[in-house]
Write a protein that holds these residues in place. Sequence first.
Motif, PDB file in Angstrom:
ATOM      1  N   VAL A  89       7.487 -13.344   6.625  1.00 34.43           N
ATOM      2  CA  VAL A  89       6.154 -13.058   7.160  1.00 34.43           C
ATOM      3  C   VAL A  89       5.192 -13.073   5.981  1.00 34.43           C
ATOM      4  CG1 VAL A  89       4.701 -11.504   8.495  1.00 34.43           C
ATOM      5  CG2 VAL A  89       7.171 -11.587   8.952  1.00 34.43           C
ATOM      6  N   THR A  90       4.219 -13.971   6.035  1.00 41.43           N
ATOM      7  CA  THR A  90       3.182 -14.060   5.011  1.00 41.43           C
ATOM      8  C   THR A  90       1.881 -13.601   5.647  1.00 41.43           C
ATOM      9  OG1 THR A  90       4.328 -15.973   4.046  1.00 41.43           O
ATOM     10  CG2 THR A  90       2.043 -15.591   3.362  1.00 41.43           C
ATOM     11  N   PHE A  91       1.190 -12.652   5.027  1.00 35.16           N
ATOM     12  CA  PHE A  91       0.033 -12.076   5.707  1.00 35.16           C
ATOM     13  C   PHE A  91      -0.968 -11.511   4.714  1.00 35.16           C
ATOM     14  CE2 PHE A  91       3.128  -8.774   5.046  1.00 35.16           C
ATOM     15  CZ  PHE A  91       2.401  -7.621   4.747  1.00 35.16           C
ATOM     16  N   ALA A  92      -2.195 -11.346   5.180  1.00 36.63           N
ATOM     17  CA  ALA A  92      -3.258 -10.704   4.396  1.00 36.63           C
ATOM     18  C   ALA A  92      -3.678  -9.463   5.161  1.00 36.63           C
ATOM     19  CB  ALA A  92      -4.442 -11.658   4.219  1.00 36.63           C
ATOM     20  N   ALA A  93      -3.336  -8.297   4.623  1.00 31.77           N
ATOM     21  CA  ALA A  93      -3.652  -7.030   5.281  1.00 31.77           C
ATOM     22  C   ALA A  93      -5.012  -6.516   4.807  1.00 31.77           C
ATOM     23  CB  ALA A  93      -2.571  -6.003   4.981  1.00 31.77           C
ATOM     24  N   PRO A  94      -5.711  -5.763   5.645  1.00 29.19           N
ATOM     25  CA  PRO A  94      -7.042  -5.269   5.254  1.00 29.19           C
ATOM     26  C   PRO A  94      -6.992  -4.216   4.152  1.00 29.19           C
ATOM     27  CG  PRO A  94      -6.394  -4.394   7.407  1.00 29.19           C
ATOM     28  CD  PRO A  94      -5.381  -5.428   7.034  1.00 29.19           C
ATOM     29  N   THR A  95      -5.879  -3.459   4.040  1.00 24.65           N
ATOM     30  CA  THR A  95      -5.754  -2.429   3.015  1.00 24.65           C
ATOM     31  C   THR A  95      -4.322  -2.402   2.495  1.00 24.65           C
ATOM     32  OG1 THR A  95      -5.097  -0.675   4.550  1.00 24.65           O
ATOM     33  CG2 THR A  95      -7.471  -0.996   4.199  1.00 24.65           C
ATOM     34  N   ALA A  96      -4.141  -1.779   1.336  1.00 30.53           N
ATOM     35  CA  ALA A  96      -2.796  -1.641   0.779  1.00 30.53           C
ATOM     36  C   ALA A  96      -1.927  -0.786   1.686  1.00 30.53           C
ATOM     37  CB  ALA A  96      -2.873  -1.025  -0.613  1.00 30.53           C
ATOM     38  N   ALA A  97      -2.508   0.230   2.305  1.00 29.25           N
ATOM     39  CA  ALA A  97      -1.748   1.086   3.219  1.00 29.25           C
ATOM     40  C   ALA A  97      -1.291   0.294   4.439  1.00 29.25           C
ATOM     41  CB  ALA A  97      -2.595   2.278   3.639  1.00 29.25           C
ATOM     42  N   ALA A  98      -2.163  -0.560   4.974  1.00 32.15           N
ATOM     43  CA  ALA A  98      -1.793  -1.383   6.123  1.00 32.15           C
ATOM     44  C   ALA A  98      -0.689  -2.365   5.744  1.00 32.15           C
ATOM     45  CB  ALA A  98      -3.017  -2.128   6.643  1.00 32.15           C
TER      46      ALA A  98
END
Length: 335
Positions: A45-54
């Motif tokens: 799974v390659t993804f761009a999360a809005p925050t480090a916590a997410a």
Amino acid sequence: MVLLEPTPAPAVAVLPRVLRSLEERTLATGTHKITFFAMGTSCSVTFAAPTAAAERDFTYTVLRWVAAFEVKYSRFLPDSLIGRINAAAGSEWIAIDAETDRMFTLCDQLTFMTQGAFDPTALPLIQLWNWKAQPAIIPDDTAIAAARELVGWNKVQRQPDRVFLPEPGMALDLGGFGKEYAVDCVAQLATSFGIRSALIDFGQDVRALGHPPGKHAWHVGLEDPNHPGACWNSVAATDIAVATSGDYRRCFVKDGRRYGHILDPRTGQPVDNGCLSVTVIAPSCTMAGVLSTSAFIIGPRDGIRLIETCTGAEACILTAKGNYETRRFQTYVTQ
């Protein structure tokens, strides 16, 4: 198609193995990539999360969800729901929950749509054809006929809260769409975490959400069946799924005849119609996967006709004598 809501379930038997296989890295594009082994295949799974916590929470939620899915639906685990249903064939009903009932309703739809080329009860035939035996053994007509008597989704008896396989020896195998179904559910999970850019790849069954940061689309390579490991082309994927079916990696030759691992549940025989691979682009990975395998089974001409009846689906079928494409497949091909 109705997808199940990702519901947590005990995953003690699988989650530690999944966690041990986990690798993480941050790519130059700013996306985060996790790879792990589950459901008998390599997953990423390659993804761009809005925050480090997410990013952290989504990673752990995906691993936990996939492990729970495998524990619940793998036919290889005797204590799984599918394992218990199969063990009780011919003797008793097995209780199921609402999400499993929805999954079986989806099996109704897929079996009807593919005119029986997709059949979740084909496990007796799959077990009869053992591609791992050395030397390979070809089952005789009597054995094939006996196994076929145990196959037929219409034989499965269902009520909203329980299911029954009426004949001893009947068995379910959701492998015909399980990985693809899981891909779609992980895509739902990503959306719930506010992730709008992701590429989910479970064993080369792929779902793309949005596009990578700074680029117009995710690029998905299409493997060349004549040269496994190399690509014959690639597609630009944005909010679509891509699945490819072929038997060129799992086959054997005996007495000069080639036998692939994809079976036609209607005949009990390996597919032998000239297809090399089928790639389908569709709104969901479940649809793409079922259509690609079903088209491979029914052959290039009928396969293209089937895919053209499905809204949003495009395909390319490679054969030894030429290619068959739906009208808009080339619009996805990268130039």
